[in-house]
Design a protein around this motif. Sequence first.
Motif, PDB file in Angstrom:
ATOM      1  N   TYR A 100       0.834  -1.205   0.000  1.00 55.61           N
ATOM      2  CA  TYR A 100       0.000   0.000   0.000  1.00 55.61           C
ATOM      3  C   TYR A 100       0.867   1.252   0.000  1.00 55.61           C
ATOM      4  N   HIS A 101       0.277   2.331  -0.494  1.00 55.76           N
ATOM      5  CA  HIS A 101       0.982   3.606  -0.580  1.00 55.76           C
ATOM      6  C   HIS A 101       0.035   4.710  -0.140  1.00 55.76           C
ATOM      7  N   PHE A 102       0.600   5.777   0.439  1.00 61.01           N
ATOM      8  CA  PHE A 102      -0.275   6.808   0.980  1.00 61.01           C
ATOM      9  C   PHE A 102       0.467   8.125   1.181  1.00 61.01           C
ATOM     10  N   GLU A 103      -0.340   9.167   1.296  1.00 59.58           N
ATOM     11  CA  GLU A 103       0.101  10.482   1.761  1.00 59.58           C
ATOM     12  C   GLU A 103      -0.854  10.890   2.886  1.00 59.58           C
ATOM     13  N   PRO A 115      -8.300   9.196  -2.238  1.00 64.99           N
ATOM     14  CA  PRO A 115      -7.476   9.830  -3.271  1.00 64.99           C
ATOM     15  C   PRO A 115      -5.978   9.677  -3.034  1.00 64.99           C
ATOM     16  N   ILE A 116      -5.573   9.536  -1.771  1.00 65.66           N
ATOM     17  CA  ILE A 116      -4.146   9.438  -1.477  1.00 65.66           C
ATOM     18  C   ILE A 116      -3.807   8.143  -0.723  1.00 65.66           C
ATOM     19  N   PHE A 117      -4.645   7.126  -0.884  1.00 60.47           N
ATOM     20  CA  PHE A 117      -4.347   5.809  -0.315  1.00 60.47           C
ATOM     21  C   PHE A 117      -4.761   4.729  -1.299  1.00 60.47           C
ATOM     22  N   TYR A 145       5.116  -1.149   1.994  1.00 60.28           N
ATOM     23  CA  TYR A 145       4.319   0.076   1.988  1.00 60.28           C
ATOM     24  C   TYR A 145       5.222   1.251   1.654  1.00 60.28           C
ATOM     25  N   ASN A 146       4.624   2.291   1.122  1.00 54.09           N
ATOM     26  CA  ASN A 146       5.376   3.471   0.703  1.00 54.09           C
ATOM     27  C   ASN A 146       4.697   4.718   1.235  1.00 54.09           C
ATOM     28  N   ASP A 147       5.369   5.386   2.159  1.00 56.81           N
ATOM     29  CA  ASP A 147       4.900   6.662   2.692  1.00 56.81           C
ATOM     30  C   ASP A 147       5.541   7.752   1.847  1.00 56.81           C
ATOM     31  N   TYR A 148       4.742   8.384   0.960  1.00 55.73           N
ATOM     32  CA  TYR A 148       5.293   9.347   0.020  1.00 55.73           C
ATOM     33  C   TYR A 148       5.842  10.601   0.685  1.00 55.73           C
ATOM     34  N   GLU A 149       5.512  10.825   1.961  1.00 61.02           N
ATOM     35  CA  GLU A 149       6.018  12.009   2.647  1.00 61.02           C
ATOM     36  C   GLU A 149       7.314  11.746   3.402  1.00 61.02           C
TER      37      GLU A 149
END
Length: 238
Positions: free
Chosen positions: A89-92, A126-128, A148-152
């Motif tokens: 999963y990826h998120f901001e 929209p951001i997950f 997982y990827n935390d874009y921040e």
Amino acid sequence: MNREEAIAEFYLKSLGLGAVVHEPDGNRMPDFVVDGRIAVEVRRLNQHSMASGEPEGLETIEAGLVRFIDKLLPELGPADRNGSWWVSYHFERPLDLKALKRDIPRVLREFAGVPSDGRHTLQLQPIFGIDLQPTTDAREARFLLGAYNDYEAGGFVGSEIIRNATLCIAEKTAKMARVKDRYPEWWLLLVDRIGPRLNASERNDLPNHIEIAPWDRVILLDPEDPARALQLGPGESL
């Protein structure tokens, strides 16, 4: 005493400036007093998001998601004729964590009920998003945590230290103002969880970009080697 305070205590005792007393005034500022005259506050230096309008440690959301998904996936049952799937999963930020905890189990159960092959992406907010990739060998569980990827998270280490140290200094300054007159000197120790292994050039340049007032000293500590302390702001190093 938490881990950051233990690191700070080791460092303060190594200076040989006098007795180091933990929480001399009880469970309130300061965390330590050295030689009866130097008040010392300690804080973890971590990355922050401003998505909510207030500084929030990146690990606040990240840790909650990791714990939830790590616990959830085994509860979704064993592999069936459709095999097993890696869940990434990826998120901001900002995220509606309450909605995610409701929706993630639902969409994974719905996905498990429909024959599928190849890679799939499920966009919950929209951001997950969740990426599903079939495993190449047989596994017992239907869903397995991939990554997982935390874009921040991440960024240029020096600039992240400057940005987050500035936030930490402002936060502690607001609290220190109420008790500043109790001690003649105040230090802030920041235990660096962002980039303790700066090179020599970065260590020489970094202190010039951080305003430390009204603190007498702000010191960056390497959690693995507190002796590599780096004094921020102007002034002579210890």
